[in-house]
Design a protein around this motif. Structure first.
Motif, PDB file in Angstrom:
ATOM      1  N   GLN A 560       0.882  -1.351  -0.075  1.00 40.66           N
ATOM      2  CA  GLN A 560      -0.066   0.004  -0.120  1.00 40.66           C
ATOM      3  C   GLN A 560       1.009   1.307   0.078  1.00 40.66           C
ATOM      4  OE1 GLN A 560      -3.383   0.603   0.225  1.00 40.66           O
ATOM      5  NE2 GLN A 560      -3.798  -1.951   0.024  1.00 40.66           N
ATOM      6  N   ALA A 561       2.014   1.173   0.576  1.00 40.96           N
ATOM      7  CA  ALA A 561       3.053   2.127   0.733  1.00 40.96           C
ATOM      8  C   ALA A 561       3.481   2.731  -0.712  1.00 40.96           C
ATOM      9  CB  ALA A 561       4.191   2.068   1.624  1.00 40.96           C
ATOM     10  N   GLU A 562       3.374   4.126  -0.923  1.00 39.62           N
ATOM     11  CA  GLU A 562       3.688   4.817  -2.095  1.00 39.62           C
ATOM     12  C   GLU A 562       4.850   5.831  -1.901  1.00 39.62           C
ATOM     13  OE1 GLU A 562       0.686   6.638  -4.306  1.00 39.62           O
ATOM     14  OE2 GLU A 562      -0.451   4.496  -4.433  1.00 39.62           O
ATOM     15  N   GLY A 563       5.428   5.813  -0.426  1.00 38.71           N
ATOM     16  CA  GLY A 563       6.232   7.052  -0.074  1.00 38.71           C
ATOM     17  C   GLY A 563       5.834   8.270   0.362  1.00 38.71           C
ATOM     18  N   HIS A 564       6.550   8.878   0.631  1.00 41.63           N
ATOM     19  CA  HIS A 564       6.322  10.316   1.257  1.00 41.63           C
ATOM     20  C   HIS A 564       7.370  11.220   1.065  1.00 41.63           C
ATOM     21  CE1 HIS A 564       4.378  13.317   3.597  1.00 41.63           C
ATOM     22  NE2 HIS A 564       5.590  13.383   4.135  1.00 41.63           N
ATOM     23  N   GLY A 565       7.257  12.498   0.472  1.00 39.94           N
ATOM     24  CA  GLY A 565       8.406  13.284   0.143  1.00 39.94           C
ATOM     25  C   GLY A 565       9.382  12.676  -0.887  1.00 39.94           C
ATOM     26  N   ASP A 566      10.542  12.601  -0.186  1.00 36.03           N
ATOM     27  CA  ASP A 566      11.600  12.187  -1.219  1.00 36.03           C
ATOM     28  C   ASP A 566      12.126  10.675  -0.714  1.00 36.03           C
ATOM     29  OD1 ASP A 566      12.797  12.613   1.227  1.00 36.03           O
ATOM     30  OD2 ASP A 566      14.331  13.985   0.702  1.00 36.03           O
ATOM     31  N   VAL A 567      10.994  10.074   0.189  1.00 33.06           N
ATOM     32  CA  VAL A 567      11.370   8.754   0.615  1.00 33.06           C
ATOM     33  C   VAL A 567      10.265   7.980  -0.296  1.00 33.06           C
ATOM     34  CG1 VAL A 567      11.219   7.219   2.576  1.00 33.06           C
ATOM     35  CG2 VAL A 567      11.820   9.482   2.741  1.00 33.06           C
TER      36      VAL A 567
END
Ligand code: NAD
Ligand code: LMR
Ligand code: MG
Length: 586
Positions: A560-567
């Motif tokens: 489900q994770a798509e990342g956040h900011g530059d992560v």
């Protein structure tokens, strides 16, 4: 100690957007002094006073942040001294006022004092005082905070959402004011709840205060007293119902999504029918959860598992525990469905008969399949009268407790005192060596019983938890009856934080389960044996960081994770491997 460091470091290095950092200020002069996001009061150094056109607008002496902090705490302590002997209500509201004034003036200082003194201030800005504030909100109102979308704004919300000054919003707490704590329908006055919950997001999860948004969806009120109150600030009409209601919520959710596609919306204190309906309607479409159903369930499950550990039993003993839940509303049913899922998983996933150990009671007594007009959400937990020996449809709490002799009596009824002396005394006959009493309803007046009542009537060997804070009980023999606060504040900030940092578009059952399991395993064996099931609120930042990390790991595992900011996802995946190892070896 390394635990605290590792997550704090992970957050500040990697996820700087969650923490207020330097930002561009376009305002000048008095506009800055009147903006609590940027105002530093007498703390502006001379260079900034020159640059921002503040010279002459402040007394000349520059006061350091530490000095401002001490000044505030000194006035707070004086207020405490000066209000001694006054009623609790007067003292609580006075304390709320002084904190609220600071909130409205200088958020940096406000959040600093809140974070540093969370144990002392949480009961004022959050439960229980927030309930009193909501009841009196129209009279207390001085400055608006958050946004108000009303039944009269139909068709306007897509443009209204752009009236909010912040470019980015990460966390929204939304209410329609229809079931504020156990206080019922408070209409527009319920805005205090999203404000208090979001204060906890800032204090516990480190969410940037400029990226939070408390929202009131004012669709009217059925509270006649408020409709007749000349001070009432909400729309004076009965609540919208049916399609008309849902169209307003739809419009709001679409407007939010259009402007901030990844904003997380926490639904809070909706009456049961809309709590379940909106959760079903939006959970696959938007990033949202219902705190009263899902957050509460996780906190209660953690407490129920802690109860098993406190008895010195292995967790598998949970399958044998008899649990009576009083209150079949959004919270009670949320708890039961998560507990039944846990039983089903523990027993190998068969799911059959998973709920035979649970008993559900509402205002009309024991809920069975014989109940006419049984709410569809309660159907899975209704007892078949054939399986009940000596109990029938509508049996009272005392009848059920006497017959079942439960390990746990858990209240989410909103009714103060419903665990009366007789009921508590009957808990002495519990089959458990350490019976548990959870009086989870809020605020304090609505708790099913007080801590003192529980320890004095049900016995000194009980485990006790309440939704609102109570003092530990002096048992008079040198021993202390420990009071736990079973409040969803131990989970919702971590659920929001983990979802935000993972960049997940939905909040899945797996993510919520990970949050609950993380809280359940947080306490040491020693503490749990002493009846301490939840950490002290002093540790809420650490708990929230751990819960957030667990939610990220679950989001990664479920893709489900798509990342956040530059992560990005890959980096999150690598981090989650390390976090998992650290959590497992805690
Ligand atoms: N501690 C927490 O974290 C937490 C979380 C969520 C809700 N709550 C509290 O739980 C309470 C209920 O919330 P909700 O959303 O489920 O409300 P709700 O209105 O949806 O449900 C209340 C339920 O209690 C039942 N009830 C009413 N009077 C009763 C009585 N005399 N005996 C037995 N049952 C009775 C009702 O029939 C209903 O099923 C509120 O006080 C709320 O503050 C606490
Ligand atoms: O607000 C709280 O303190 C907990 C919970 O969400 C409630 O509705 O009572
Ligand atoms: Mg709530």
């Amino acid at each position: 100690m390394w635990k605290v460091v590792r997550f704090a470091a992970a957050r500040s290095r990697r996820f700087s957007t969650a923490i207020p950092g330097p930002c561009k200020v376009h305002k000048r002069g008095t506009d800055i002094l009147h903006d609590p996001w940027f105002n530093k009061d007498t703390g502006f150094p001379l260079t900034e006073r020159d640059r921002l056109g503040l010279r002459g607008l402040l007394p000349p002496r520059v006061i350091s942040f530490e000095h401002q902090y001490d000044r505030f705490m000194n006035s707070y302590r004086s207020l405490e001294k000066n209000t001694q002997g006054q009623s609790d209500r007067f003292v609580s509201l006075s304390k709320w006022r002084i904190l609220n004034r600071l909130h409205d003036r200088n958020e940096t200082l406000y959040y600093r004092v809140l974070i540093d003194n969370i144990k002392e201030f949480a009961p004022i800005i959050y439960t229980p005082t927030v309930g009193l504030v909501c009841e009196n909100y129209s009279g207390l109102f001085r400055r608006p905070r958050g946004m108000y979308f009303s039944a009269k704004d139909k068709g306007e919300m897509m443009s209204m959402i752009y009236n909010w000054p912040s470019d980015q919003v990460d966390m929204i707490v939304l209410t329609d004011g229809s079931r504020i704590l156990g206080l019922g329908d408070l209409g527009v006055q319920g805005i205090g709840i999203p404000i208090g919950k979001l204060d906890m997001y800032v204090a516990a999860a480190g969410i940037n205060p400029q990226k939070i948004l408390p929202v009131m969806l004012d669709v009217g009120t059925n509270n006649q007293k408020l409709l007749e109150d000349p001070l009432y600030l909400g729309v004076r009409q009965p609540r919208l119902e049916g399609e008309e209601y849902l169209l307003i919520v739809d419009e709001f959710m679409e407007a939010v999504h259009a402007r901030w596609p990844k904003a997380i919306v926490q639904f809070e204190d909706f009456q049961m029918k809309w709590a379940f309906e909106t959760l079903k309607r939006y959970r696959e479409r938007f990033c949202m959860f219902n705190d009263d159903i899902q957050g509460t369930a996780g906190v209660a499950l953690a407490g129920l598992l802690g109860t098993v550990r406190s008895q010195g039993q292995p967790l598998s003993d949970f399958l044998k525990q008899k649990i009576v839940v009083v209150g079949a509303g959004s919270a009670g049913l949320g708890v039961l469905s998560m507990a039944v899922q846990a039983v089903s998983r523990m027993s190998g996933g068969s799911g059959t008969d998973a709920n035979s150990q649970f008993f559900l009671i509402d205002k009309d007594g024991l809920v069975t399949t014989e109940r006419s007009n049984l709410d569809p959400a309660a159907v899975p937990f209704a007892k078949n009268p054939r399986d009940l020996e000596g109990l029938s449809e509508g049996a009272s709490i005392i009848e059920v407790v006497k017959k079942v002799k439960p390990h746990v009596l858990l209240g989410l009824s909103g009714v103060g005192g419903v665990f009366n002396t007789e009921v508590l005394k009957a808990m002495r006959e519990s089959v458990s060596t350490k019976p548990a009493i959870f009086a989870m309803s809020n605020p304090t007046m609505n708790a099913e019983c007080t801590a003192i009542e529980a320890f004095s009537h049900a016995g000194e060997n009980i485990v006790f938890a309440s939704g609102s804070p109570f003092e530990n009980v002096d048992l008079g023999n040198g021993e202390v009856g420990h009071v736990n606060q079973a409040n969803n504040m131990y989970l919702f900030p971590g659920i929001g934080l983990g979802t935000l940092l993972s960049g997940a578009r939905h909040i899945t059952d797996g993510m919520l389960r990970a949050a609950a399991e993380c809280l359940a395993s947080y306490m040491t064996e020693d503490d749990v044996r002493k009846g301490i099931l939840y950490p002290s609120i002093d540790c809420i930042r650490d708990v929230t960081a751990e819960v957030g990390a667990a939610v990220v790991c679950a989001a990664v595992a479920e893709k489900q994770a798509e990342g956040h900011g530059d992560v990005g996802f890959k980096e999150l995946e690598n981090m989650s491997k390390v976090w998992k190892i650290l959590i497992t070896h805690r």
